[in-house]
Structures are given as C-alpha cells and as structure tokens.
Design an enzyme around this catalytic site. Structure first.
Site, PDB file in Angstrom:
ATOM      1  N   ASP B  99       0.395   4.008   1.643  1.00 40.21           N
ATOM      2  CA  ASP B  99       0.559   3.865   3.089  1.00 40.21           C
ATOM      3  C   ASP B  99       1.884   4.457   3.542  1.00 40.21           C
ATOM      4  O   ASP B  99       2.365   5.410   2.939  1.00 40.21           O
ATOM      5  CB  ASP B  99       0.437   2.375   3.441  1.00 40.21           C
ATOM      6  CG  ASP B  99      -0.197   2.165   4.795  1.00 40.21           C
ATOM      7  OD1 ASP B  99       0.461   2.496   5.788  1.00 40.21           O
ATOM      8  OD2 ASP B  99      -1.342   1.687   4.861  1.00 40.21           O
ATOM      9  N   HIS B 140       2.993  -0.700   8.725  1.00 35.15           N
ATOM     10  CA  HIS B 140       1.608  -0.866   8.291  1.00 35.15           C
ATOM     11  C   HIS B 140       1.491  -1.240   6.816  1.00 35.15           C
ATOM     12  O   HIS B 140       0.806  -2.200   6.450  1.00 35.15           O
ATOM     13  CB  HIS B 140       0.886   0.447   8.587  1.00 35.15           C
ATOM     14  CG  HIS B 140      -0.578   0.356   8.548  1.00 35.15           C
ATOM     15  ND1 HIS B 140      -1.314   0.856   7.510  1.00 35.15           N
ATOM     16  CD2 HIS B 140      -1.437  -0.190   9.405  1.00 35.15           C
ATOM     17  CE1 HIS B 140      -2.586   0.630   7.749  1.00 35.15           C
ATOM     18  NE2 HIS B 140      -2.688  -0.012   8.886  1.00 35.15           N
ATOM     19  N   SER B 315      -8.178  -1.584   8.419  1.00 37.14           N
ATOM     20  CA  SER B 315      -7.062  -1.402   7.497  1.00 37.14           C
ATOM     21  C   SER B 315      -6.507  -2.747   7.064  1.00 37.14           C
ATOM     22  O   SER B 315      -5.856  -2.845   6.038  1.00 37.14           O
ATOM     23  CB  SER B 315      -5.982  -0.538   8.120  1.00 37.14           C
ATOM     24  OG  SER B 315      -5.543  -1.117   9.301  1.00 37.14           O
TER      25      SER B 315
END
Lengths: 229, 557
Positions: B99, B140, B315
């Site tokens: 990520d 994230h 996600s």
C-alpha cells in the site's frame, strides 16, 4: 543399465509423489511413472542439472537458473502437477507482445532488488515525490540507515519533507510553492538539525535514482476506498 | 414409507401380503442451512474462558463482534472470538500490506511489525514509513495494517483480527506513476518471510477499464504461488473493487486471477455495500462501511499514532480476510495456497447476507455449495476456518485441462442471445484429467460496437450459471473489445466438469448493437482425485459433509 533405470524410477517416485497415498503406489503408478519417465528422458529432462528441482527456489537461485512457467516448457518439468503456468493468464501473452524492447530486456531480472544496469537507471526515470522520513523500527539503530531522532507526528514529517528539493504533490498538498519563488517558511529553520540534514543527504545519495521507477507508466493503482464514505 | 410412532398402524400394514418388510422411521431434526450459528463448543472440547479485549475501540469494531450496535445485525461478524478461544491469534504469521506505507511507529503496531520483511519501493529503502501530505492521504496502509495486527489489551485503538501476528509494510502505491517493476517486486518481496500479501488496489474502478497485471508482475504472482512460503505458495488477498454496480471485477485482471483470493464486502446488517462491484471470481466476503449511520465504518489504527472509525471500501474488507487467513495459517502452517481457497469455500457462511437490490440470489451449485454473485461463498468465519484448518489434509494435485475451443466469427445479435457450446470429457485418460473442479476460465476474444452493453454467462454441465461479465454502462469501447481475456468463475467449485458447457452472449442495450465472438476456449482447473476423502466430517450439517457426500455418491454411479 537395468539397475540404473530402476534407480531412476525410484527416485522419480519419491521425488514426485510426496503426497501420494501409500496404497496407491503399486503397479499402476509404477507403470505410469515408467512410461512418463521414458517420455521425459527423451525430452532430456534428466540433463537438467538442478538437484533441488522440487524444492522452493530462492530469488538468488532464480537469477542464475530462471524457471520458465510457460506451458511450452512443461516438458522439462518433472511433472505438470501442482504447478501454475503463466499461460493461464493470457493477459501475459498480449501484454508481453505490446511491450517495447527495453521492457523485455528488463523482465528477466526484474525480481531482484537491485536488478537494473546503470544505463537503464539513468534513462527513463519517472518523477517521484519527496521521500518520507525513515524512523528506526523497534530493534533498529541508526547504523542500519534509519533515523533515531524522530517524533511520530505530522509536523515532523512535513518539515522533514520540506527540506528536500522535490516534486510537490499538488493533488494532496493544499498549496504547492511556486517553483520560482524561494521558500520562506520559518519552520524549516527550526528543524535545521545537523544530524537530520546529514542523514537526508546520505539517504538521497544512496537511494537515488530509484531503479523501480522505470519502464512504462501504468494506468493503475487506484487506491480503493477513498471515495466511498 | 413413513410411519408415525403408533404400533397400531404398523401392525395394520402387515395385513396385506404385498408388503415384504417395514421399517420404523424415527423422526429426526433438519436444520436450515446457512443460518446455523457456529457453536465452537461442538468443534473443540477444551475452550479457555475468554473475555472481550479491553482496547477502547473494541466496542466499535462491529465486524469483529457484532452486538447489534449502530443498527447492525447481532452475530453478523467474522466470528473471530471463536478462533481466539481455540488459542489462535496469528502467532508467527506475517501479512504484507502492499500500500502507501505503514506507520510502524504506531504504538498499537510497533511490536507487531516485521521490519525484515518490509520495503519501500516508492523511495527505494527498507523503511516504508508513509509520506506526509496535507490531507493525510497516505493513511491507507496504516489503517489496513491495524485491521490485521493491532495489538490486544494495550489500551490503544482497537484490536486486529490476528492480534499476535506480524505485519510487513510494502510501500508501493505512493509515486506519480505505477510501474510493472514496482508491482512485480512488491508481490515477490521476501516470499519466504511473508505468508500473506494483502492488496487494496488495482486498475481504476471507472467502469470502463479492462486491465490486469503486466508481464513481470504476472511472473511474480505465478512464482509466488508455485514457490513462495518454501513451496506451499503465498496467499494473495485482493479487494474486489469499489466501482459499484457499474463495474465488474472480472475486468480487473488482479481480482479475477485464480491465484488471488478476491474479497467483496457487506455492511453491518448483511446488505452489500453500495460501492461493491460484483463478479464470478469473488471467492468470499468480509465487512466494511456503507450503512446510513456514519459510525459503522471500520475502526482501526490511523497515521501518526492515531485511531479512526471511518476506514472504508472493499479495501477495508481485504485486510480482514488477510487476518482470518493468518489465524488459519497459525492453526496449520502446512496449508498450501489452494488449501486456503478450499477452506474459504467450505467455511464461509451465507449468514444473512443479501443483495439490497434483489438482483442476485443465493444459488446452490451442482454439489450443494451455496454461492452468490456478489458475495462468493459467503462471509468468512474465523472460528470455522481455524477448526477445519487444524484437521485439514492437503488437497490432491491440481491439473489444468484445456477443454476445447470454438473459433470463427459468431455474430452476437442485437436483441437475442447467441449460445456456443463446448462438450468435453475433461481430458479423460490424459495426464491432465480434471474430475473435480476448482477454477474455471472462459478465455474469450470478443468485440462489440459497445463493449459495456455486453453480458456473458457460462453454464456448467451441472447447470450452474455464472455471470462472467455484466453490463458496464460507462464502458463505451468499440475498438479493443476483449483479447484472450480470462473470465474466471469460482461458482462451479467441486463440480464435475464432463459434459456440455455453454457460453451465452447478449446485449443489454436500448440501441441496436452488434458484436462478434472470435474465440472462446475453456480451461478447467482442479483435481483428478476427490479432494476431501482424507478429511473427517465433524459436523454432519457442514458444507464439507454435503460436498463430500455428493462426491461419494457420484463415485458409486
């Protein structure tokens, strides 16, 4: 000669059927193996000099003796069982055909950490943003190339990145400085720490240019979940 | 013949000579499948008494323990407590978060961080700490990491699904452009130190992109499943995508790959999330945000040592699955990448998942496995997957059968369907014979005046119909079409492939359209031997019992 052949059959059996149930092993399997073995020795399978054929191979090994997963090479494999092939994602074929030659040259060693020769490094390097700080994880010291002096805050990261001369991320920064105008932010000076400066310089020397930022720009990597609140 | 308990009736039966024997049938219980709450007590004998984690955000983590908070449906969760109670918390398992970096200095993550297995490809160094931006965009990866491995009972944020497991950070999303080299190196990074790779990215979810891994990346994935984890194969977990009803994740070559486990999401009351894509390659589901109540996001760790309650999208669903797989790997570290897919199929639950728009129903395939186009085989059940993983026997070898192809120029009419057929013996008597299916691929070359209006259905010889391509309103391509595109379905898992397969193509369009199927070939992947013969059935109502029984009955024929 006969003993030799039998020996081969046996090694074949033990090498290839680690999960085969014992009671299945007798005559049928042996017949199958002998006939398959005959075929494979014709395909010069036995000439391949890797003793650890079925064992996991390290990336280092791959460098010297790349294993080809394309179905055409199946003959050279001991058996096709439990092996996945690139061909089953035919995307591979079409993408491969489209690639330019530079890309093709890279792909054979693309799995190594520092694979690229210098000439590839210098040409074709795509733009990058600033480097974030690299604080030392638990158990690491600055000798390992990380920052011991660190505060896990937004302010620290922002200042650390402001020290660098790099491309501003206009999508995610509220205001990007005008390229011509000198930076007048006082916060930079407050962080003018000799150690961090030196560290930053070392880090950039060591890691630039980034060899992974070369090749075709892919229209990919939408970060999922940003627009779904 | 069925009797009630009265002996009077039984004796009266024998008064006619036509009856030879009569057997008293005792009454027994039939339980509705799928709604049966899993009782860990039935699976394991000595369960330690357990308390809820004391972490302050745990009560907000409805996906771990749904008590009906914020309008959710009680007990609709990952059933992780049942896995924890069996003593599995992810010890010695590493999940890599591919990520935008991981805040590995976060007090809830720092002791569960595997620095050796981590790397920063965006800036080429071993420390994947996230890059600062004013909007804190690069949070994230940290959020995903917390879902997997945030520490327990430390008074910080919540708790991870596998709170004693390790996370590795692979920073690879944070540069202006993605390259094949970054993807390939990320997916092939330290394959013997990393067990599970979790990815929450892919081609743009704009409903008109058809794209997938390029050659170096594809190579890395194949190598990962063949050689990673010292030969057992790495587990790649993929978010199926946030393109909503207008996208189809079979057009995302990463999610649609056989080698990735593609995960969709449901919200806290069992509906699909409004952003969910759907496709036949989805294997299972976990949970994410999307309910009206804004407090029903995913609670986890956040950048710079903070916590959040609003992590979102599919996600957020993929890392939950990665956490569940980490629990299963601790229970049995000999599981191969295929074992993990089999376990997922056999232990995922229909529970109360449903399509909010009533388009896709739960259907049973030819061997009794329930699937849904949106959710795959259902929501992951950590307690059940761990219990089955413990007694699991590795599935027999896998073969790949090229079952035949149709070539030519078959016109897809504007208003009607065209149906193509392939009749196959599934490579019978060849070394590649497949008798029990795992994945099926329909590899097709098709063009159309409007690609987005095309719909494709693949029907198995046992009658299971998979929608392998749905309408994508935004896809106005008329040039590229699909070139040897592998449409994959998991819906026929466990079925027998011999017989006639049909491909149906049609337009769903107001305007007249035309298209041609130039090529369709069918690839069958699976085993020659029945996959579950070595496994003992502990629960007679389990999916394992149903499939195993079906396979046994078929062998008798």
């Amino acid at each position: 000669m006969e003993i030799g052949a039998l020996f081969l059959v046996l090694t074949y059996a033990s090498a290839y059927s680690p999960m085969e149930k014992e009671n299945n092993l007798p005559s049928i399997l042996l017949d199958e193996l002998t006939s398959r073995m005959r075929k494979e020795s014709e395909a010069s399978y036995l000439d391949i000099g890797s003793p650890n054929f079925l064992e996991a191979r390290s990336l280092e090994q791959e460098q010297y003796d790349p294993l080809d997963y394309e179905l055409g090479d199946a003959l050279y494999h001991p058996s096709i069982r439990d092996q996945e092939y690139l061909k089953h994602s035919s995307l591979f074929g079409s993408m491969y055909a489209k690639d330019d030659s530079a890309e093709v040259n890279q792909h054979s060693d693309s799995l190594n950490q520092t694979p690229l020769s210098n000439e590839v490094k210098t040409k074709n390097n795509l733009p990058a943003y600033c480097n974030p700080p690299n604080p030392c994880p638990v158990g690491y010291e600055d000798q390992e190339g990380c920052l011991e002096i660190f505060s896990n805050t937004a302010t620290f990261s922002r200042r650390y990145q402001e020290e660098q001369d790099c491309m501003c991320d206009s999508e995610h920064m509220f205001d990007c400085p005008d390229n011509a105008a000198p930076i007048l932010d006082n916060s930079i000076h407050s962080l003018r720490d000799y150690q961090i400066d030196r560290y930053l310089q070392k880090q950039i020397e060591a890691n630039f240019p980034n060899p992974f930022l070369s090749g075709e720009r892919l229209p990919i990597a939408a970060k999922k979940g940003n627009l779904v609140l | 013949m069925l009797f009630d308990q009265s002996t009077k009736e039984k004796s009266s039966v024998f008064q006619t000579n036509l009856i030879h024997t009569a057997i008293q049938q005792p009454g027994f219980l039939r339980v509705k499948r799928g709604y049966k709450p899993l009782k860990v007590e039935n699976l394991v004998k000595h369960i330690k008494p357990h308390n809820d984690p004391t972490d302050p955000y745990f009560p907000l983590q409805w996906y771990l323990k749904n008590t009906g908070q914020n309008g959710g449906k009680a007990k609709l969760d990952l059933n992780v407590e049942a896995a924890w109670a069996q003593g599995f918390t992810g010890k010695n398992i590493t999940t890599a978060i591919m990520d935008d970096g991981v805040d590995y200095m976060h007090p809830d993550l720092k002791f569960n961080y595997n620095a050796k297995a981590s790397y920063d490809f965006s800036s080429n160094d071993p420390f994947p700490y996230p890059r600062y931006t004013d909007d804190w965009f690069n949070s994230h990866g940290t959020r995903c990491a917390g879902e997997v491995a945030a520490a327990r009972d430390n008074g910080i944020c919540g708790v991870g699904v596998a709170y004693d497991s390790k996370i590795a950070g692979i920073r690879m999303l944070d540069q202006p452009y993605m390259t094949d080299l970054i993807e390939a190196n990320s997916m092939g990074h330290e394959p013997n130190l990393i067990d599970i790779y979790s990815a929450s990215w892919g081609p743009t979810d704009d409903g008109k992109t058809v794209d997938g891994p390029r050659n170096a990346t594809m190579r890395a994935i194949v190598k990962g499943v063949n050689e990673g984890r010292n030969g057992l194969g790495n587990i790649y977990v993929w978010a199926s995508g946030d393109g909503g009803a207008d996208d189809d994740c079979n057009c995302d070559g990463y999610a649609a790959s056989m080698w990735t486990i593609s995960i969709n999401s449901a919200i806290n009351d069992g509906q699909n999330a409004h952003y969910d894509e759907s496709c036949s390659s989805t294997l299972a589901s976990t949970f994410s945000n999307g309910a009206k109540d804004p407090n029903t996001g995913v609670a986890t760790t956040d950048l710079y040592g903070k916590c959040t309650t609003t992590h979102s999208g599919t996600s957020a669903a993929a890392p939950e699955a990665a956490g569940v797989f980490a629990l299963a790997l601790e229970a049995n570290n000999e599981l191969t990448w295929r074992d993990m897919q089999h376990l997922t199929v056999l232990t995922s639950k229909r529970n109360s998942l449903f399509d909010a728009k009533r388009r896709f129903h739960w259907t049973m395939n030819g061997v009794g496995l329930e699937f849904n186009h949106l959710f795959g085989f259902g929501v992951l059940d950590a307690g059940a997957i761990v219990a089955l993983a413990k007694i699991w026997k590795s599935v027999p070898p896998r073969y790949h059968c090229d079952a035949g192809s149709v070539e030519g120029a078959y016109r897809i009419p504007s208003r009607k369907s065209i149906i193509l057929k392939i009749t196959t013996d599934a490579c019978k008597d060849l070394s590649t014979e497949v008798k029990y299916l795992e994945h099926v691929q329909a590899v097709a070359t098709i063009n159309a005046t409007r690609r987005g209006d095309l719909e494709l259905f693949l029907t198995s010889p046992m009658g299971t119909r998979s929608m392998i391509l749905s309408k994508r309103v935004n896809d106005d391509d008329s040039k590229d079409g699909f070139t040897k595109w592998p449409f994959m379905t998991t819906h026929t898992w466990g079925e027998y492939p011999q017989g006639t397969w049909t491909l149906e193509a049609r337009f769903s369009s107001e305007l007249p359209q035309v298209g041609f199927i130039k090529e369709w070939s069918l690839m069958l992947h699976g085993t020659k031997e029945p996959p579950y013969t070595e496994l003992s059935v502990l629960d007679p109502h389990s999916k394992l019992a149903i499939v195993k029984k079906a396979h046994e009955n078929q062998l008798k024929l």
